[in-house]
Design a protein around this motif. Structure first.
Motif, short mmCIF file in Angstrom:
data_model
loop_
_atom_site.label_atom_id
_atom_site.label_comp_id
_atom_site.label_asym_id
_atom_site.label_seq_id
_atom_site.Cartn_x
_atom_site.Cartn_y
_atom_site.Cartn_z
N VAL A 33 0.86 -1.18 0.00
CA VAL A 33 0.00 0.00 0.00
C VAL A 33 0.90 1.22 0.00
CG1 VAL A 33 -1.74 1.30 1.30
CG2 VAL A 33 -1.83 -1.20 1.24
N THR A 34 0.56 2.20 -0.81
CA THR A 34 1.32 3.45 -0.86
C THR A 34 0.35 4.62 -0.76
OG1 THR A 34 3.07 4.63 -2.05
CG2 THR A 34 1.34 3.63 -3.38
N ARG A 35 0.88 5.76 -0.39
CA ARG A 35 0.09 6.99 -0.30
C ARG A 35 0.31 7.82 -1.56
NH1 ARG A 35 -3.83 7.76 2.67
NH2 ARG A 35 -3.39 9.95 2.91
N ILE A 36 -0.76 8.38 -2.07
CA ILE A 36 -0.71 9.24 -3.24
C ILE A 36 -1.13 10.64 -2.78
CG2 ILE A 36 -1.56 9.62 -5.58
CD1 ILE A 36 0.07 7.01 -5.24
N SER A 37 -0.29 11.63 -3.06
CA SER A 37 -0.53 12.99 -2.58
C SER A 37 -1.81 13.58 -3.18
CB SER A 37 0.66 13.89 -2.94
OG SER A 37 0.64 14.17 -4.33
N PRO A 38 -2.40 14.54 -2.49
CA PRO A 38 -3.58 15.22 -3.03
C PRO A 38 -3.31 15.86 -4.40
CG PRO A 38 -3.36 15.74 -0.70
CD PRO A 38 -2.10 14.99 -1.11
N ALA A 39 -2.13 16.40 -4.61
CA ALA A 39 -1.80 17.02 -5.90
C ALA A 39 -1.83 15.98 -7.03
CB ALA A 39 -0.45 17.71 -5.84
N VAL A 40 -1.24 14.82 -6.79
CA VAL A 40 -1.23 13.77 -7.81
C VAL A 40 -2.64 13.23 -8.02
CG1 VAL A 40 -0.39 11.44 -8.35
CG2 VAL A 40 1.19 13.16 -7.47
N ARG A 41 -3.41 13.09 -6.94
CA ARG A 41 -4.80 12.62 -7.08
C ARG A 41 -5.61 13.60 -7.93
NH1 ARG A 41 -4.76 11.69 -1.22
NH2 ARG A 41 -6.51 13.12 -1.07
N GLY A 42 -5.44 14.89 -7.68
CA GLY A 42 -6.15 15.89 -8.48
C GLY A 42 -5.74 15.86 -9.94
N ALA A 43 -4.43 15.72 -10.17
CA ALA A 43 -3.93 15.65 -11.55
C ALA A 43 -4.44 14.38 -12.23
CB ALA A 43 -2.41 15.69 -11.56
N LEU A 44 -4.53 13.29 -11.48
CA LEU A 44 -5.03 12.03 -12.04
C LEU A 44 -6.51 12.14 -12.40
CD1 LEU A 44 -4.38 9.09 -12.73
CD2 LEU A 44 -4.98 8.50 -10.38
N LEU A 45 -7.30 12.78 -11.54
CA LEU A 45 -8.72 12.99 -11.85
C LEU A 45 -8.89 13.80 -13.13
CD1 LEU A 45 -10.16 13.76 -8.32
CD2 LEU A 45 -10.91 11.93 -9.83
N THR A 46 -8.11 14.85 -13.26
CA THR A 46 -8.18 15.69 -14.45
C THR A 46 -7.76 14.90 -15.69
OG1 THR A 46 -7.75 17.64 -13.11
CG2 THR A 46 -7.39 17.86 -15.48
N PHE A 47 -6.70 14.14 -15.56
CA PHE A 47 -6.20 13.29 -16.64
C PHE A 47 -7.28 12.31 -17.10
CE2 PHE A 47 -3.78 9.24 -17.49
CZ PHE A 47 -3.27 9.59 -18.72
N ILE A 48 -7.91 11.62 -16.15
CA ILE A 48 -8.96 10.66 -16.49
C ILE A 48 -10.15 11.37 -17.13
CG2 ILE A 48 -10.63 9.02 -15.52
CD1 ILE A 48 -8.41 8.29 -13.45
#
Length: 178
Positions: A33-48
């Protein structure tokens, strides 16, 4: 779990997952299990969202936000266009197109040819691994399975609950496309 809390179970294979009688997912092993930062999560949402909306021109900016390419690289470069094309094919889903597992060697080749361009950020490596495993399970059940389409309900739910200009832009992309 990834997009809501930032926790990513990066080893979701059939030996680590069960389906309960009531349909809930049961995770047996929490060893990777790893942690994903809020910035990366936001960028991933936008990417998707851009993939789902087929807004492939916006993907070059998403690749910068996700750390695949430096911000000073021309969006028209063969690296950016190559990565954008890979993710466009990935979004088309099914056995006739690219799978998540297919893109890592292509990205590695871009990195070999262009130095640090096209590198896979460590957080995204785990995300790709997880999506690859889940996509493989989905393709066993449906040869036309598209993992990015499974992201849509969460993306729409998040966009309607979130606040701020990023959420409004994401909602616009989800509802109206490019």
């Amino acid at each position: 779990m990834l997009l809501e809390s930032g926790s990513l179970h990066a080893d979701p294979h059939v030996g680590n997952l069960l389906r309960a009688e009531d349909g809930r997912l049961v995770v047996l092993d929490w060893g990777l299990v790893t942690r994903i930062s809020p910035a990366v999560r936001g960028a991933l949402l936008t990417f998707i969202a851009h993939i789902l909306a087929q807004d492939y021109e916006a993907i070059s900016g998403d690749l910068v936000a996700l750390g695949f390419i430096p911000a000073d690289i021309d969006g028209e470069s063969d690296v950016v266009q190559g990565l954008s094309e890979i993710f466009r094919q990935l979004a088309s889903g099914g056995a006739i197109s690219r799978r998540v597992a297919d893109i890592l060697p292509i990205i590695a080749d871009l990195g070999d040819r262009h130095g640090m361009l096209g590198r896979v950020p460590s957080a995204f490596f785990y995300i790709l691994r997880t999506f690859s495993l889940l996509e493989g399970l989905g393709l066993k059940l449906d040869k036309e399975y598209k993992i990015v389409e499974d992201c849509f309900p969460y993306l729409a739910s998040w966009a309607t609950r979130a606040r701020g200009p990023e959420a409004r832009e994401l909602l616009r992309v989800v509802l109206y496309g490019a």
